[in-house]
Scaffold this motif. Structure first.
Motif, short mmCIF file in Angstrom:
data_model
loop_
_atom_site.label_atom_id
_atom_site.label_comp_id
_atom_site.label_asym_id
_atom_site.label_seq_id
_atom_site.Cartn_x
_atom_site.Cartn_y
_atom_site.Cartn_z
N SER A 33 54.95 26.81 19.95
CA SER A 33 53.63 27.49 19.04
C SER A 33 54.16 27.84 17.54
O SER A 33 55.08 28.63 17.47
CB SER A 33 53.22 28.69 19.80
N VAL A 34 53.33 27.14 16.72
CA VAL A 34 53.55 27.36 15.28
C VAL A 34 52.61 28.05 14.66
O VAL A 34 51.49 27.71 14.71
CB VAL A 34 53.86 26.25 14.68
N VAL A 35 53.27 29.31 13.83
CA VAL A 35 51.83 30.09 13.12
C VAL A 35 52.40 29.93 11.69
O VAL A 35 53.54 30.42 11.46
CB VAL A 35 51.70 31.59 13.59
N THR A 54 45.72 30.64 7.03
CA THR A 54 46.49 30.69 8.31
C THR A 54 46.23 29.41 9.24
O THR A 54 45.15 28.98 9.39
CB THR A 54 45.90 31.99 9.14
N PHE A 55 47.27 28.94 9.79
CA PHE A 55 47.14 27.81 10.74
C PHE A 55 47.92 28.14 11.96
O PHE A 55 49.32 28.83 11.92
CB PHE A 55 47.68 26.63 10.04
N GLU A 56 47.41 27.77 13.15
CA GLU A 56 48.09 27.95 14.38
C GLU A 56 48.03 26.63 15.08
O GLU A 56 46.99 26.11 15.27
CB GLU A 56 47.59 28.98 15.35
N LEU A 57 49.12 25.97 15.40
CA LEU A 57 49.44 24.77 16.26
C LEU A 57 50.58 24.70 16.72
O LEU A 57 51.20 25.50 17.06
CB LEU A 57 49.06 23.52 15.00
N ARG A 58 50.70 23.36 17.71
CA ARG A 58 51.76 23.40 18.34
C ARG A 58 52.45 22.08 18.02
O ARG A 58 51.79 21.20 17.26
CB ARG A 58 51.29 22.85 19.97
N THR A 59 53.95 22.01 18.36
CA THR A 59 54.52 20.86 17.76
C THR A 59 54.28 19.76 18.70
O THR A 59 53.84 19.81 19.96
CB THR A 59 56.01 21.16 17.71
N ASN A 60 54.41 18.33 18.21
CA ASN A 60 54.35 17.32 18.85
C ASN A 60 55.73 17.03 19.58
O ASN A 60 56.66 17.80 19.73
CB ASN A 60 53.87 16.19 18.03
N GLN A 61 55.81 15.82 20.51
CA GLN A 61 56.99 15.58 21.07
C GLN A 61 58.17 15.19 20.26
O GLN A 61 59.44 15.28 20.52
CB GLN A 61 56.67 13.70 21.58
N ASP A 62 57.92 14.89 18.68
CA ASP A 62 59.01 14.74 18.10
C ASP A 62 59.40 16.29 17.28
O ASP A 62 60.09 16.24 16.29
CB ASP A 62 58.54 13.88 16.72
N GLY A 63 58.67 17.40 17.79
CA GLY A 63 59.02 18.64 17.37
C GLY A 63 58.35 18.86 15.92
O GLY A 63 58.90 20.00 15.34
N GLU A 64 57.35 18.08 15.65
CA GLU A 64 56.65 18.28 14.51
C GLU A 64 55.58 18.92 14.44
O GLU A 64 54.80 18.85 15.35
CB GLU A 64 56.63 16.88 13.70
N ALA A 65 55.08 19.89 13.47
CA ALA A 65 53.82 20.46 13.23
C ALA A 65 53.38 20.34 11.64
O ALA A 65 54.32 20.61 10.87
CB ALA A 65 53.67 21.68 13.58
N ILE A 75 54.88 31.85 2.20
CA ILE A 75 54.46 31.82 3.48
C ILE A 75 55.24 32.47 4.54
O ILE A 75 56.58 32.30 4.54
CB ILE A 75 54.07 30.36 3.67
N LEU A 76 54.78 32.65 5.56
CA LEU A 76 55.49 33.24 6.66
C LEU A 76 55.23 32.32 7.91
O LEU A 76 54.11 31.78 8.24
CB LEU A 76 54.85 34.71 7.32
N VAL A 77 56.50 31.70 8.39
CA VAL A 77 56.52 30.78 9.60
C VAL A 77 57.14 31.44 10.72
O VAL A 77 57.96 32.08 10.68
CB VAL A 77 57.38 29.56 9.20
N GLN A 78 56.26 31.42 11.75
CA GLN A 78 56.56 32.10 13.18
C GLN A 78 56.48 30.79 14.17
O GLN A 78 55.47 30.15 14.22
CB GLN A 78 55.67 33.08 13.52
N ILE A 79 57.71 30.82 15.18
CA ILE A 79 57.76 29.76 16.30
C ILE A 79 57.86 30.35 17.39
O ILE A 79 58.87 31.18 17.33
CB ILE A 79 58.54 28.82 15.75
N ILE A 80 57.08 30.11 18.37
CA ILE A 80 57.35 30.82 19.77
C ILE A 80 57.48 29.40 20.93
O ILE A 80 56.35 28.83 20.62
CB ILE A 80 56.29 31.79 20.41
N ALA A 81 58.70 29.33 21.42
CA ALA A 81 58.80 28.57 22.50
C ALA A 81 59.52 29.04 23.63
O ALA A 81 60.23 29.82 23.49
CB ALA A 81 59.61 27.45 21.77
N LYS A 82 58.98 28.50 24.93
CA LYS A 82 59.41 29.06 26.05
C LYS A 82 61.22 28.73 26.14
O LYS A 82 61.14 27.53 25.94
CB LYS A 82 58.66 28.49 27.21
#
Length: 114
Positions: A33-35, A54-65, A75-82
């Protein structure tokens, strides 16, 4: 109205941001999850409704957003991954396009207070 919107868009330099999220082995992390949030820029003027900050999205299989267009500035970049520590960092973006390579760390050990 359109001319006013176009003029205001030109007044605020925009940037395209490509975020690449990987683990410590350099493997891409998908579905993270990328904000991305615009904090402050070169203009004190409030942005019109046409400008997303503000953008909220998820990375694809290549880890890209990919963030299509956000105002330049801080800009503030926040990333949450299990299974990884939450990442949060502020960047000062002044380019028209920027790639941010981000490595997520494994979770920290839990320490007992006893």
């Amino acid at each position: 109205l359109l001319a006013a919107l176009a003029a205001s868009a030109l007044a605020h330099p925009m940037t395209k941001i490509n975020i690449v999220v990987k683990n410590q082995d350099g493997r891409p992390i998908d579905r993270a999850s990328v904000v991305v949030r615009f904090i402050q820029g070169h203009s004190v003027v409030k942005f019109g409704k046409a400008v997303r900050t503000t953008f909220e999205l998820r990375t694809n299989q290549d880890g890209e957003a990919r963030i299509p267009s956000i105002p330049q500035g801080k800009i503030l970049v926040q990333i949450i991954a299990k299974g990884f520590q939450t990442f949060g960092q502020t960047y000062d973006v002044t380019e028209e396009e920027k790639t941010l390579d981000i490595t997520l760390n494994p979770p920290q050990q839990q320490y007992s207070a006893h």
